[in-house]
Design a protein around this motif. Structure first.
Motif, PDB file in Angstrom:
ATOM      1  N   ILE A 186       2.712   3.097  28.587  1.00  0.00           N
ATOM      2  CA  ILE A 186       3.961   2.526  29.093  1.00  0.00           C
ATOM      3  C   ILE A 186       3.943   2.601  30.618  1.00  0.00           C
ATOM      4  O   ILE A 186       3.668   3.664  31.188  1.00  0.00           O
ATOM      5  CB  ILE A 186       5.184   3.290  28.549  1.00  0.00           C
ATOM      6  N   CYS A 187       4.204   1.500  31.276  1.00  0.00           N
ATOM      7  CA  CYS A 187       4.284   1.475  32.739  1.00  0.00           C
ATOM      8  C   CYS A 187       5.737   1.621  33.174  1.00  0.00           C
ATOM      9  O   CYS A 187       6.601   0.922  32.651  1.00  0.00           O
ATOM     10  CB  CYS A 187       3.719   0.159  33.290  1.00  0.00           C
ATOM     11  N   ARG A 188       5.973   2.501  34.100  1.00  0.00           N
ATOM     12  CA  ARG A 188       7.310   2.658  34.675  1.00  0.00           C
ATOM     13  C   ARG A 188       7.298   2.106  36.088  1.00  0.00           C
ATOM     14  O   ARG A 188       6.534   2.570  36.935  1.00  0.00           O
ATOM     15  CB  ARG A 188       7.727   4.127  34.664  1.00  0.00           C
ATOM     16  N   TRP A 189       8.120   1.115  36.338  1.00  0.00           N
ATOM     17  CA  TRP A 189       8.164   0.485  37.654  1.00  0.00           C
ATOM     18  C   TRP A 189       8.957   1.374  38.608  1.00  0.00           C
ATOM     19  O   TRP A 189      10.107   1.701  38.356  1.00  0.00           O
ATOM     20  CB  TRP A 189       8.810  -0.891  37.548  1.00  0.00           C
ATOM     21  N   ARG A 190       8.325   1.764  39.715  1.00  0.00           N
ATOM     22  CA  ARG A 190       8.972   2.667  40.673  1.00  0.00           C
ATOM     23  C   ARG A 190       9.193   1.999  42.030  1.00  0.00           C
ATOM     24  O   ARG A 190       9.676   2.631  42.953  1.00  0.00           O
ATOM     25  CB  ARG A 190       8.118   3.914  40.858  1.00  0.00           C
ATOM     26  N   GLY A 191       8.810   0.745  42.169  1.00  0.00           N
ATOM     27  CA  GLY A 191       8.966   0.060  43.442  1.00  0.00           C
ATOM     28  C   GLY A 191      10.287  -0.671  43.531  1.00  0.00           C
ATOM     29  O   GLY A 191      11.102  -0.670  42.616  1.00  0.00           O
ATOM     30  N   GLY A 192      10.478  -1.323  44.669  1.00  0.00           N
ATOM     31  CA  GLY A 192      11.681  -2.124  44.835  1.00  0.00           C
ATOM     32  C   GLY A 192      11.472  -3.503  44.230  1.00  0.00           C
ATOM     33  O   GLY A 192      10.407  -3.845  43.738  1.00  0.00           O
ATOM     34  N   GLY A 193      12.507  -4.297  44.244  1.00  0.00           N
ATOM     35  CA  GLY A 193      12.417  -5.638  43.693  1.00  0.00           C
ATOM     36  C   GLY A 193      11.553  -6.539  44.562  1.00  0.00           C
ATOM     37  O   GLY A 193      11.634  -6.504  45.790  1.00  0.00           O
ATOM     38  N   ALA A 194      10.702  -7.329  43.952  1.00  0.00           N
ATOM     39  CA  ALA A 194       9.851  -8.266  44.693  1.00  0.00           C
ATOM     40  C   ALA A 194      10.597  -9.580  44.871  1.00  0.00           C
ATOM     41  O   ALA A 194      11.227 -10.083  43.940  1.00  0.00           O
ATOM     42  CB  ALA A 194       8.555  -8.499  43.937  1.00  0.00           C
ATOM     43  N   SER A 195      10.511 -10.131  46.062  1.00  0.00           N
ATOM     44  CA  SER A 195      11.176 -11.404  46.330  1.00  0.00           C
ATOM     45  C   SER A 195      10.236 -12.563  46.034  1.00  0.00           C
ATOM     46  O   SER A 195       9.024 -12.394  45.931  1.00  0.00           O
ATOM     47  CB  SER A 195      11.592 -11.464  47.796  1.00  0.00           C
ATOM     48  N   ARG A 196      10.792 -13.755  45.880  1.00  0.00           N
ATOM     49  CA  ARG A 196       9.968 -14.937  45.668  1.00  0.00           C
ATOM     50  C   ARG A 196       9.047 -15.182  46.865  1.00  0.00           C
ATOM     51  O   ARG A 196       7.936 -15.646  46.715  1.00  0.00           O
ATOM     52  CB  ARG A 196      10.849 -16.167  45.430  1.00  0.00           C
ATOM     53  N   ALA A 197       9.521 -14.858  48.062  1.00  0.00           N
ATOM     54  CA  ALA A 197       8.683 -15.040  49.247  1.00  0.00           C
ATOM     55  C   ALA A 197       7.444 -14.149  49.178  1.00  0.00           C
ATOM     56  O   ALA A 197       6.333 -14.572  49.511  1.00  0.00           O
ATOM     57  CB  ALA A 197       9.490 -14.722  50.504  1.00  0.00           C
ATOM     58  N   ASP A 198       7.643 -12.921  48.715  1.00  0.00           N
ATOM     59  CA  ASP A 198       6.498 -12.028  48.565  1.00  0.00           C
ATOM     60  C   ASP A 198       5.521 -12.570  47.530  1.00  0.00           C
ATOM     61  O   ASP A 198       4.312 -12.566  47.726  1.00  0.00           O
ATOM     62  CB  ASP A 198       6.973 -10.631  48.126  1.00  0.00           C
ATOM     63  N   ALA A 199       6.074 -13.036  46.425  1.00  0.00           N
ATOM     64  CA  ALA A 199       5.219 -13.515  45.335  1.00  0.00           C
ATOM     65  C   ALA A 199       4.461 -14.770  45.719  1.00  0.00           C
ATOM     66  O   ALA A 199       3.393 -15.044  45.181  1.00  0.00           O
ATOM     67  CB  ALA A 199       6.071 -13.783  44.091  1.00  0.00           C
ATOM     68  N   ALA A 200       4.991 -15.538  46.646  1.00  0.00           N
ATOM     69  CA  ALA A 200       4.352 -16.800  47.021  1.00  0.00           C
ATOM     70  C   ALA A 200       3.152 -16.591  47.930  1.00  0.00           C
ATOM     71  O   ALA A 200       2.334 -17.495  48.098  1.00  0.00           O
ATOM     72  CB  ALA A 200       5.361 -17.704  47.712  1.00  0.00           C
ATOM     73  N   ARG A 201       3.007 -15.427  48.515  1.00  0.00           N
ATOM     74  CA  ARG A 201       1.975 -15.230  49.523  1.00  0.00           C
ATOM     75  C   ARG A 201       0.633 -14.773  48.957  1.00  0.00           C
ATOM     76  O   ARG A 201      -0.398 -15.024  49.545  1.00  0.00           O
ATOM     77  CB  ARG A 201       2.445 -14.216  50.561  1.00  0.00           C
ATOM     78  N   ALA A 202       0.645 -14.063  47.849  1.00  0.00           N
ATOM     79  CA  ALA A 202      -0.614 -13.470  47.388  1.00  0.00           C
ATOM     80  C   ALA A 202      -0.601 -13.271  45.884  1.00  0.00           C
ATOM     81  O   ALA A 202       0.450 -13.145  45.258  1.00  0.00           O
ATOM     82  CB  ALA A 202      -0.852 -12.140  48.094  1.00  0.00           C
ATOM     83  N   VAL A 203      -1.800 -13.258  45.330  1.00  0.00           N
ATOM     84  CA  VAL A 203      -1.992 -12.938  43.919  1.00  0.00           C
ATOM     85  C   VAL A 203      -2.966 -11.777  43.840  1.00  0.00           C
ATOM     86  O   VAL A 203      -4.005 -11.792  44.504  1.00  0.00           O
ATOM     87  CB  VAL A 203      -2.555 -14.146  43.142  1.00  0.00           C
TER      88      VAL A 203
END
Length: 225
Positions: A182-199
């Motif tokens: 089970i993965c527990r997410w500990r980071g903050g929310g990712a924005s669409r701008a962040d997601a658009a820059r890298a994979v």
């Protein structure tokens, strides 16, 4: 398993570590028997801090059956991982602890994987695009080694519901799906701008299915993105 789990390096180790922590939570006293008997200090110490007895060292690699039989009178459950490692230990541990409940963790079905890998790239691409009906014969999804192991187990666990369904055709009462971890997410929310820059792809290319999967993704999915 093959060595003490390295959960920061591979997903299989995360699965193994999750199983160890689950057994501890259920009240088991756990002994970890690694195939290579390498000390792997930092990884071993994590398990030892949890209360796991870790077998390691050159001397113990030569005499582990004698040592184990003298130190441990009874084992209730033996959890085997991967076919080639299970094959090495199964006969000896069954002789030492014939009453122990034997459970096999497939990680994946090597027979099915090898059959897919043997196909030509064009055929493989077609298979990944439109999966065929699962084969009905046990020989089509399991190597001879896997078949021999499965027939000696009281229980079998798989992280894949699809593979559980394939095996239940032949072992209807003993195969169960257990999520890898089970993965527990500990980071903050990712924005669409962040997601658009890298994979980011996380995976080890020493495992051939990962490489084949990424080649298929780059060829068939990435152009659409």
């Amino acid at each position: 398993d093959h060595y003490f789990p390295t959960p920061d390096r591979d997903a299989g180790s995360r699965c193994t570590q999750a199983l160890v922590s689950s057994l501890l939570a259920l009240g088991f006293k756990v002994i970890f028997l690694p195939e290579n008997f390498a000390p792997m200090e930092s990884y071993r110490r994590r398990l030892e801090a949890w209360g796991v007895l870790c077998l390691h060292g050159t001397e113990l690699s030569q005499s582990w059956p004698e040592w184990l039989s003298k130190q441990v009178d009874r084992i209730d459950l033996i959890l085997y991982n991967r076919p080639h490692i299970t094959a090495r230990f199964l006969a000896t541990l069954t002789r030492l602890y014939p009453e122990a409940h034997r459970v096999y963790n497939t990680h994946d079905l090597h027979g099915l994987r090898e059959a897919l890998e043997a196909q030509q790239p064009k055929q493989l691409s077609e298979v990944l695009t439109s999966p065929p009906s699962p084969p009905a014969q046990l020989e089509a999804i399991c190597t001879p080694q896997e078949q021999d192991i499965l027939r000696q187990m009281h229980g079998v666990i798989s992280i894949s519901a699809k593979e559980t369904a394939l095996l239940r055709r032949h072992f209807p009462r003993s195969v169960h799906t257990v999520p890898g971890y089970i993965c527990r997410w500990r980071g903050g929310g990712a924005s669409r701008a962040d997601a658009a820059r890298a994979v980011l792809f996380v995976g080890g290319f020493g495992h051939r299915p990962n490489r084949l999967g990424m080649e298929w993704f780059v060829e068939r999915v990435w152009p659409l993105l």
